[in-house]
Design an enzyme around this catalytic site. Structure first.
Site, mmCIF file in Angstrom:
data_model
loop_
_atom_site.group_PDB
_atom_site.id
_atom_site.type_symbol
_atom_site.label_atom_id
_atom_site.label_comp_id
_atom_site.label_asym_id
_atom_site.label_seq_id
_atom_site.Cartn_x
_atom_site.Cartn_y
_atom_site.Cartn_z
ATOM 1 N N ASN A 137 0.875 -1.117 0.072
ATOM 2 C CA ASN A 137 0.018 0.105 0.148
ATOM 3 C C ASN A 137 0.831 1.222 -0.098
ATOM 4 O OD1 ASN A 137 0.931 -0.258 2.508
ATOM 5 N ND2 ASN A 137 -1.111 -0.175 3.528
ATOM 6 N N HIS A 290 -5.221 4.839 10.581
ATOM 7 C CA HIS A 290 -4.199 5.361 9.621
ATOM 8 C C HIS A 290 -4.753 5.550 8.183
ATOM 9 C CE1 HIS A 290 -4.085 1.237 8.523
ATOM 10 N NE2 HIS A 290 -3.029 1.514 8.081
ATOM 11 N N LYS A 363 2.772 4.519 -7.793
ATOM 12 C CA LYS A 363 3.139 3.269 -6.889
ATOM 13 C C LYS A 363 4.186 2.695 -7.356
ATOM 14 C CE LYS A 363 0.442 1.349 -4.849
ATOM 15 N NZ LYS A 363 0.383 1.236 -3.386
#
Length: 367
Positions: A137, A290, A363
């Site tokens: 992630n 978070h 990413k």
DNA sequence: ATGTCC
């Protein structure tokens, strides 16, 4: 339908029925309560199942540290930098081309390592990792201030609609797994501070410092690639241990709530909520959510569209050469961030300050 | 999460 949580006075779950929590995560909470020395657990609305325990919680233990609660990515967190640019003057195609080069790792500058509290040994052995995003992630995202919610707070910090920001989510890369492996511990038993726990914490703290430096190097590189001056603003870990020498506070996917403002990102196709936590909210263990939290595991996303070219409400550009990762990280794999933050507000854990909109999300540059 | 299965 609501979940039934373990009946345990040590547990607080800061989620309404609107934030659906998987049964597997609730069962993991029950196991966490059985670990040695655990005196309190705070579960956040982004709670979801993890490898050795749930992601999205803070765990307070008395005299015992549990390395496998924190897991491998020791020191993972969010860094937010301010950029001296405005979104209306940004050339998006040019910004995309610039940020695509974040995948290059040549010529990293290690001169800041010592000042950041990273030893020469770690800096040299992990030099190639410094300034790299990693997988899962993790991301680097160019964002703009979309909406001011708390005007006085934004005026105080000079935050204005249209300003550009960089949000970096990354961790300690290969150093975290190395530290975890160096400190063998029985699952559930952990390490007492006086029988190896303190030694773990020394190595752990080095990984936390390395992760923070890694995020700073990433933000600095991204700002330079964009040709904009950048200023460090916030750095908030959500995967680490803090201790006063007796009480040991673990955070596993729970942001530290006593460092000031916290960026709480949704998925790569959703807003980031910049919030002001209440560090003294009862039972929350100085922690807040978070992020949005996964609602579907990675494996179940395979075979679906990677959604890289699907228009989303945010309209950001996504740089991700890895189709498998793009599927795992598709927006529909994540919970609704607005709902998660609403739960934080309902429980008095945080107030929204501003909404930040993704413009370009990096990413990975490689497959 | 991971120089992620050499």
């Amino acid at each position: 339908m609501t979940n039934s949580y373990p009946a345990d006075a040590r547990l607080r779950v800061f989620a309404t029925a609107a934030s659906w929590i998987e049964g597997a995560a609730v069962r993991q909470l029950e196991q966490t309560l059985q670990r040695r020395g655990v005196v309190a657990v705070a579960a956040m609305p982004d709670l979801h199942p993890g490898h050795k325990g749930p992601v999205g919680c803070a765990v307070l233990a008395d005299g015992v540290v549990h390395p496998d609660i924190v897991g491998t990515d020791i020191g993972c967190g969010m860094t937010l930098w301010r950029l001296d640019g405005l979104v209306r003057r940004l050339r998006i195609d040019k910004a995309v081309r610039a940020l695509e080069r974040l995948g290059d790792t040549d010529g990293l500058d290690l001169s800041e390592a010592a000042a950041a509290g990273v030893s020469a040994d770690i800096a040299s052995r992990h030099a190639d990792a410094l300034g790299t995003v990693g997988g899962g992630n993790h991301f680097v995202e160019l964002q703009t201030v979309e909406r001011i919610i708390d005007a006085p707070s934004c005026a105080e910090t000079g935050l204005e609609v249209g300003a550009l920001l960089l949000l970096v989510h990354s961790g300690s890369r290969a150093l975290g797994p190395e530290v975890l492996a160096r400190h063998p511990h029985a699952h559930g038993e952990g390490l007492r501070l006086d029988e190896g726990g303190a030694a773990y914490l020394v190595d752990h703290d080095a990984a936390v410092a390395f992760a923070r430096l890694n995020r700073a190097v990433l933000a600095k590189r991204a700002a330079a690639l964009l040709g904009l001056d950048g200023t460090p603003w916030l750095d908030v870990p959500h995967n680490h241990v803090t201790t006063d020498g007796v009480e040991v506070l673990h955070r596993k996917g729970a942001a530290q709530a006593d460092l000031g403002l916290v960026p709480v990102p949704g998925s790569r196709g959703a807003m980031t909520y910049l919030v002001r936590p209440d560090p003294d909210a009862p039972g929350a263990l100085r922690s807040i959510a978070h992020g949005a939290g996964r609602k579907r595991d990675r494996a179940s996303m395979q075979g679906k569209s990677d959604q890289r070219d699907r228009p989303n409400p945010v309209g950001n550009r996504v740089i991700c050469a890895d189709a498998k990762l793009a599927r795992e990280e598709a927006p529909e794999a994540y919970k609704n961030i607005a709902r998660v933050v609403a739960d934080l507000e309902t429980h008095g854990l945080a107030r929204t300050v501003a909404l930040l909109k993704p413009v370009v999300t990096f990413k990975t540059g490689r497959a």
